[in-house]
Design a protein around this motif. Structure first.
Motif, PDB file in Angstrom:
ATOM      1  N   THR A  59       0.836  -1.182   0.000  1.00  9.31           N
ATOM      2  CA  THR A  59       0.000   0.000   0.000  1.00  9.31           C
ATOM      3  C   THR A  59       0.884   1.250   0.000  1.00  9.31           C
ATOM      4  O   THR A  59       2.011   1.210   0.497  1.00  9.31           O
ATOM      5  CB  THR A  59      -0.957  -0.026   1.234  1.00  9.31           C
ATOM      6  OG1 THR A  59      -1.693   1.165   1.271  1.00  9.31           O
ATOM      7  CG2 THR A  59      -0.200  -0.172   2.538  1.00  9.31           C
TER       8      THR A  59
ATOM      9  N   ARG B 232       1.930   4.486   1.417  1.00  7.52           N
ATOM     10  CA  ARG B 232       1.769   5.176   2.692  1.00  7.52           C
ATOM     11  C   ARG B 232       3.102   5.754   3.102  1.00  7.52           C
ATOM     12  O   ARG B 232       4.159   5.189   2.775  1.00  7.52           O
ATOM     13  CB  ARG B 232       1.321   4.162   3.744  1.00  7.52           C
ATOM     14  CG  ARG B 232       0.100   4.585   4.521  1.00  7.52           C
ATOM     15  CD  ARG B 232      -0.437   3.485   5.398  1.00  7.52           C
ATOM     16  NE  ARG B 232       0.597   2.690   6.047  1.00  7.52           N
ATOM     17  CZ  ARG B 232       0.390   1.413   6.425  1.00  7.52           C
ATOM     18  NH1 ARG B 232      -0.766   0.815   6.199  1.00  7.52           N
ATOM     19  NH2 ARG B 232       1.355   0.749   7.027  1.00  7.52           N
TER      20      ARG B 232
ATOM     21  N   THR C 168       5.816   2.205  -1.624  1.00  4.40           N
ATOM     22  CA  THR C 168       5.141   3.331  -2.291  1.00  4.40           C
ATOM     23  C   THR C 168       5.845   3.677  -3.601  1.00  4.40           C
ATOM     24  O   THR C 168       5.204   3.876  -4.641  1.00  4.40           O
ATOM     25  CB  THR C 168       5.127   4.566  -1.361  1.00  4.40           C
ATOM     26  OG1 THR C 168       4.462   4.210  -0.148  1.00  4.40           O
ATOM     27  CG2 THR C 168       4.425   5.741  -2.000  1.00  4.40           C
TER      28      THR C 168
ATOM     29  N   SER D 163       2.436   2.049 -11.391  1.00  2.00           N
ATOM     30  CA  SER D 163       1.326   2.872 -11.864  1.00  2.00           C
ATOM     31  C   SER D 163       1.727   3.648 -13.130  1.00  2.00           C
ATOM     32  O   SER D 163       0.980   3.696 -14.112  1.00  2.00           O
ATOM     33  CB  SER D 163       0.893   3.817 -10.741  1.00  2.00           C
ATOM     34  OG  SER D 163       0.080   4.833 -11.247  1.00  2.00           O
TER      35      SER D 163
ATOM     36  N   LEU E  85      -3.323   3.999  -8.319  1.00  2.38           N
ATOM     37  CA  LEU E  85      -2.812   3.289  -7.145  1.00  2.38           C
ATOM     38  C   LEU E  85      -3.855   2.393  -6.465  1.00  2.38           C
ATOM     39  O   LEU E  85      -3.554   1.244  -6.150  1.00  2.38           O
ATOM     40  CB  LEU E  85      -2.232   4.282  -6.121  1.00  2.38           C
ATOM     41  CG  LEU E  85      -0.969   5.043  -6.539  1.00  2.38           C
ATOM     42  CD1 LEU E  85      -0.487   5.939  -5.403  1.00  2.38           C
ATOM     43  CD2 LEU E  85       0.144   4.090  -6.949  1.00  2.38           C
ATOM     44  N   PRO E  86      -5.090   2.886  -6.236  1.00  4.06           N
ATOM     45  CA  PRO E  86      -6.054   2.038  -5.515  1.00  4.06           C
ATOM     46  C   PRO E  86      -6.308   0.708  -6.217  1.00  4.06           C
ATOM     47  O   PRO E  86      -6.439  -0.334  -5.568  1.00  4.06           O
ATOM     48  CB  PRO E  86      -7.334   2.889  -5.486  1.00  4.06           C
ATOM     49  CG  PRO E  86      -6.870   4.287  -5.663  1.00  4.06           C
ATOM     50  CD  PRO E  86      -5.638   4.229  -6.508  1.00  4.06           C
ATOM     51  N   SER E  87      -6.335   0.742  -7.535  1.00  7.21           N
ATOM     52  CA  SER E  87      -6.604  -0.506  -8.253  1.00  7.21           C
ATOM     53  C   SER E  87      -5.416  -1.472  -8.103  1.00  7.21           C
ATOM     54  O   SER E  87      -5.595  -2.686  -7.990  1.00  7.21           O
ATOM     55  CB  SER E  87      -6.948  -0.196  -9.714  1.00  7.21           C
ATOM     56  OG  SER E  87      -6.092  -0.857 -10.597  1.00  7.21           O
TER      57      SER E  87
ATOM     58  N   GLU F 270      -3.340  -1.468  -5.480  1.00  5.66           N
ATOM     59  CA  GLU F 270      -3.363  -1.907  -4.077  1.00  5.66           C
ATOM     60  C   GLU F 270      -4.373  -3.043  -3.910  1.00  5.66           C
ATOM     61  O   GLU F 270      -4.109  -4.031  -3.218  1.00  5.66           O
ATOM     62  CB  GLU F 270      -3.715  -0.740  -3.145  1.00  5.66           C
ATOM     63  CG  GLU F 270      -2.577   0.262  -3.009  1.00  5.66           C
ATOM     64  CD  GLU F 270      -2.977   1.553  -2.296  1.00  5.66           C
ATOM     65  OE1 GLU F 270      -2.107   2.190  -1.710  1.00  5.66           O
ATOM     66  OE2 GLU F 270      -4.186   1.917  -2.329  1.00  5.66           O
ATOM     67  N   ALA F 271      -5.504  -2.908  -4.577  1.00  6.21           N
ATOM     68  CA  ALA F 271      -6.539  -3.952  -4.479  1.00  6.21           C
ATOM     69  C   ALA F 271      -6.027  -5.251  -5.090  1.00  6.21           C
ATOM     70  O   ALA F 271      -6.195  -6.335  -4.529  1.00  6.21           O
ATOM     71  CB  ALA F 271      -7.813  -3.483  -5.178  1.00  6.21           C
TER      72      ALA F 271
END
Ligand code: TRP
Length: 345
Positions: free
Chosen positions: A245, A247, A254, A261, A268-270, A272-273
């Motif tokens: 993640t 952070r 990161t 990315s 990023l969220p996709s 991380e998922a």
């Protein structure tokens, strides 16, 4: 919109595009931070701005560099520029030492610049503090950079955080020249792109990825083979814990997420998922494959360009010629304003 509008009383003003200028020193290899963090953004600007992309070999000799290495790196950097998507048909790609005007304007600007202001520059102070032998070129470096910018009347100058102070000096010198003589230079602005990753070292994610870092295992060069790229990425430092993640307390992960990315175009969220519950090994392999795939076409284009040096030199010549025209115009104007006697033709 003053310098970029050609106006006369009889004609309607013809607005031309704003000028964007930026430069890189040919003092080493071209790395992923240069590519993802800088050149990809410049590439997007080529249609909207009149672009000047310089290879600043005169800046490169402020530190010791072997002549053969400088010569090779200069040609290679032009090839990386073009392989990365800077287009000689759209932008002015030039080699600083080929253009008359940079050092000439630097001299004039230097005469307006208090020594104290140069001595206060962070990069200069760092060098002095490290007790390196410091040549006058290091002190004058920011004045030459100001000349690079003002010679083309740049509006927008994309630079990293470490160059902001130098750009500030260019702004001061533009204002000072305009006040001392008469309005001549546009006062350039730093250009902060909306997108673009800040790529950190894989070995120490607190530091920017750099060609001058002692630990070169953290720098991914576009000239590295796929095997070397994979190896460097697989041994990138990660952080404690196993979460994938982005952070503040996970700078290593990161940084790798930002690289992934930028290479895949995914948010990023996709990412991380997708990697939730997976291990660092799987994650790093995915980053490695994405980087290798992204660089493949750039590396191929680079190899083609380097295989035909005569053609590349021709491309540089064409870029230099167009660039020189603008440089001469500015220089002539500056010389006239300063009071240098006109040379008879
Ligand atoms: N000083 C810049 C660097 O090391 C390179 C540079 C020289 C530059 N002249 C410039 C950058 C003009 C932008 C505009 O990164």
């Amino acid at each position: 919109m003053s310098a970029d509008v050609k106006s006369s009383d009889s004609e309607a003003a013809v607005p031309t595009r704003k000028v964007l200028l930026t430069c890189v020193q040919p003092s080493g290899g071209f790395h992923l931070g240069n590519y993802l963090g800088a050149v990809l953004n410049w590439r997007r600007m080529q249609d909207d701005y009149e672009c000047y992309f310089g290879v600043v070999d005169m800046h490169a000799i402020t530190q010791p560099i072997e002549p053969a290495k400088l010569r090779a790196s200069t040609l290679e950097l032009v090839a990386w520029y073009i392989a990365s998507g800077l287009e000689p048909a759209k932008a002015h790609i030039f080699v600083q030492s080929h253009i008359i005007g940079h050092t000439e304007l630097a001299w004039v600007l230097g005469c307006l610049c208090p020594v104290g202001q140069l001595e206060r520059m962070t990069q200069y102070k760092d060098k002095v503090a490290r007790h390196e032998s410091v040549g006058a070129g290091i002190l004058n470096y920011p004045v030459l950079m100001a000349a690079d910018i003002l010679l083309y009347n740049a509006h927008a100058v994309p630079v990293g955080e470490d160059q902001k102070q130098h750009l500030e000096l260019a702004r001061d010198l533009a204002e000072k020249f305009n006040r001392t003589y008469s309005p001549t230079f546009n006062v350039p602005e730093p250009f902060i792109p909306k997108t673009g990753a800040r790529i950190m070292s894989l070995a120490d994610p607190a530091k920017k990825m750099s060609k001058s870092d002692e630990d070169q295992s953290g720098t991914l060069y576009l000239g590295d083979t796929s095997a070397v790229l994979r190896k460097k990425i697989m041994s990138a430092v990660t952080d404690s814990g196993s979460e994938i993640t982005a952070r503040a307390d996970k700078p290593g992960v990161t940084n790798l997420l930002h690289i992934l990315s930028a290479c895949t175009g995914r948010a990023l969220p996709s990412l991380e998922a997708e990697f939730a519950g997976k291990g660092y090994g799987d994650f790093k392999s995915a980053v490695a494959e994405a980087v290798v795939a992204t660089l493949e076409s750039v590396q191929k284009k680079y190899a083609e360009l380097m295989a035909n040096k005569d053609h590349l030199l021709d491309v540089i010549k064409t870029g230099d010629e167009a660039t020189q025209k603008t440089a001469y115009k500015t220089l002539a104007k500056v010389y006239r304003k300063v009071g240098f006697l006109e040379r008879s033709r």
